[in-house]
Design an enzyme around this catalytic site. Sequence first.
Site, PDB file in Angstrom:
ATOM      1  N   ASP A   1       0.133  -4.568  -4.260  1.00 20.91           N
ATOM      2  CA  ASP A   1      -0.787  -3.434  -4.187  1.00 20.91           C
ATOM      3  C   ASP A   1      -0.085  -2.260  -3.507  1.00 20.91           C
ATOM      4  O   ASP A   1       0.356  -2.376  -2.372  1.00 20.91           O
ATOM      5  CB  ASP A   1      -2.059  -3.822  -3.429  1.00 20.91           C
ATOM      6  CG  ASP A   1      -3.220  -2.917  -3.770  1.00 20.91           C
ATOM      7  OD1 ASP A   1      -3.053  -1.677  -3.693  1.00 20.91           O
ATOM      8  OD2 ASP A   1      -4.288  -3.431  -4.121  1.00 20.91           O
TER       9      ASP A   1
ATOM     10  N   SER B   1      -7.149   1.038  -6.654  1.00 21.24           N
ATOM     11  CA  SER B   1      -6.747  -0.313  -7.036  1.00 21.24           C
ATOM     12  C   SER B   1      -7.712  -0.940  -8.028  1.00 21.24           C
ATOM     13  O   SER B   1      -7.334  -1.846  -8.759  1.00 21.24           O
ATOM     14  CB  SER B   1      -6.664  -1.202  -5.803  1.00 21.24           C
ATOM     15  OG  SER B   1      -5.632  -0.747  -4.970  1.00 21.24           O
TER      16      SER B   1
ATOM     17  N   THR C   1      -8.507  -5.782  -6.427  1.00 20.71           N
ATOM     18  CA  THR C   1      -7.471  -6.386  -7.262  1.00 20.71           C
ATOM     19  C   THR C   1      -7.845  -7.791  -7.740  1.00 20.71           C
ATOM     20  O   THR C   1      -7.843  -8.044  -8.950  1.00 20.71           O
ATOM     21  CB  THR C   1      -6.124  -6.382  -6.508  1.00 20.71           C
ATOM     22  OG1 THR C   1      -5.838  -5.036  -6.123  1.00 20.71           O
ATOM     23  CG2 THR C   1      -5.008  -6.939  -7.362  1.00 20.71           C
TER      24      THR C   1
ATOM     25  N   HIS D   1      -0.409   1.014  -8.147  1.00 17.69           N
ATOM     26  CA  HIS D   1      -0.236   2.450  -7.918  1.00 17.69           C
ATOM     27  C   HIS D   1       0.828   2.570  -6.846  1.00 17.69           C
ATOM     28  O   HIS D   1       1.189   1.579  -6.215  1.00 17.69           O
ATOM     29  CB  HIS D   1      -1.534   3.110  -7.449  1.00 17.69           C
ATOM     30  CG  HIS D   1      -2.106   2.469  -6.219  1.00 17.69           C
ATOM     31  ND1 HIS D   1      -1.609   2.721  -4.953  1.00 17.69           N
ATOM     32  CD2 HIS D   1      -3.064   1.533  -6.056  1.00 17.69           C
ATOM     33  CE1 HIS D   1      -2.256   1.986  -4.074  1.00 17.69           C
ATOM     34  NE2 HIS D   1      -3.145   1.246  -4.706  1.00 17.69           N
TER      35      HIS D   1
END
Lengths: 580, 160
Positions: free
Chosen positions: A131, A180, A241, A426
């Site tokens: 992440d 996310s 996530t 990202h």
Amino acid sequence: MRRLLAALALSTALAGTAGATAIYPLDRATILAGSPFDLKVEFDKEVQPQDVSITINGQPVEQVLGKKPDFIAKEEGVNASAVLLRAAAFPKPGTYKVEAKAGGETKTVTWDVYATAATPKAKNVIFFLGDGLSVAHRTGARLMSKGMTEGKANGRLNIDDFERMAFIGTSSTNAIATDSANTMSAYMTGHKTAVNALGVYADRTKSTLDDPKVETIAEAIRRTSKKSVGIVTGAEVEDATPAAVVAHTRARADKADIVGMMLDVKPDVVLGGGSAYFLPKTTPGSKRKDDKDYIQLFKDAGYTLATDKTELASAAGTNTGKILGLFHPANMDVTLDREFLKKGTVEKFPNQPGLVEMTKVALNQLAKNPDGFFLMVEGASIDKMSHPMDWERALFETIEFDQAVGVGIEFLKTHPDTLIVVTGDHTHGISIIGTIDDNKPGPDMRDKVGVYADAGFPNYEDKNGDGFPDKVDVSRRLAVFASNYPDYYETWRPKMDGPFDPAVQNEKKQYVANEAYKNVPGATFREGNLPRSADTAVHAVDDVVLQATGAGADGFKGYMEESDVYRVLVDVMALAPAKN
Amino acid sequence: MAADPILAQSALPLSRRQLLAATGALALPVAMRPAYAAPAPLDFSELYGKVSVLGLSFSDKVKALKGQEVAMRGFMAPPLKAEADFFVLTEIPMSICPFCSSDADWPDNIVVIYLDRAQTFEQANALIEVRGTLEVGSWTDPNTGFVSLLRLRRASFRKA
């Protein structure tokens, strides 16, 4: 109260979507053949049902999809009509042009429905998601973990030896920027969506749970195969996530509902934090607003429960097939706190497993299925420590994530019919620009920042060979900075007393520098370059690097959207084999 | 806290335990101030006895002080409105990120404060002391849907 905040954020997000006819899925959507999705048309005004015409490739929609959509004369909260068809699917691949007309409004979108390879290239897929994983995190993890001599790295990370790579665009359907939720949702459904959304297109109605759905990878696997599904994270298991593997909601904050969605899909292995949303509201520590006891519901569904490292080890040996491991009420503590400094909440939860152990248990369990598996492993706190600019913690998380990838690579050696993907959802605006050397002269910490030839090399040591520096607060350390920040006090040093908390809110709802760091020796005030509504550094729009190895890894190349990544995943598993 | 384990082991009925604990906790302040102005001090670290992944249990001190006047020190979480009759008291100054995670969580250790009247709130970054009647057990606020387990009712606050 959290609901109210979420609703406020949502209303802001919705403001931009009004004022034009919309069709969901959006134009240029890519859809797996046979995969269920909700078709919704939002007209701009109230229209008469007899005036509505929706065609697909020139034919009436009910003829093509086998079902008649519902007409909604006036949608809640808007003076406008809509048409909704739940769980439609195209069994056959092809290009489908959808045209919606009513009362002078016309909208056309085109969808690409695709089949997969007829035979799978890989039996197993391991999807590692760091992440917030940015290039500087990789560089920093390598420098910290392996060291460098005369400009050449003294060792390589596991992620340094992947043979296939791609650049991934992470933007959302409503902004170039991303969070996310929407970006992982795009990886896990093949459809892009809006900030905060999971497994749905974001519609205009207020409810966060009624938006037009698309199928998640776990659902696709359940529908088309007998493969197992696993989810491993250091965050709450209902955080964005891991939730993206199973969930459908416009708001990632619907965590109590997401636990229910997790139970609906029943992943074979679920390991992480977030137990607070499994407990009924009457249990102190619960974050639910109802009396549902999801610990019991998961047990009733055949799960073995583990709440610490010891229980995880014994659950791994029970051979029951399903493991629910919840090791923290909220997000699990990070490696630097868990293994080294014993800060954060480690005192309360001293026996939390790490990502490496959890990955091992998950792989061991899932590999028992002769039909194979899909496993998602999230290095969650790379992001969670990059937001508050706690660089040492973020880099330790990156090293741990890389070690978990190493477990996957070991598995690949004995199971070559496995695809391993490593990517981020990202980036962050993080860069390494040199070193900070306490022995440089002068009272000002900025004079101790070494750039170009003055940087030299950091003096981390890893004498015990565990991959982590033995000491994090060394005298010559990496100089890492964010491109964006709220007001905060820069302390120029690792945060030894617990994770950094740079800004706090004042009575005007503006974030101001947290005075707790004002008197740290050498601390300097840094005026933010973000709006005063931002409490931490934000995600960057920069591309993410994806790396892949193993069976079917050659599907990744050049520039891809996250939604294209899904197409490769389902293709290697042959979830929708083309039929003649 | 020293007296609490003894109380926990005793088979005294709750009302008597409450009375004893309140008396014990009040002993020190009583010596220095008039009794009516001395609610029992309660610290965030004293709220829970057992802390586990499967939930927390209230400490003996909290159980004993149920229904009593207590004083707690903490920070006012960012309130929803400038003026209201309730807010959330937290152990540390709170920050939440409205964009990056609309799901920003409230901390685990919070106490909901219901004031005796609506009033304007001050700077969230400052330590305050709140006095009110300790209420224990799950309760859902009908206006906001906010579920709380610990509350101070008929409360007032001032800068600590």
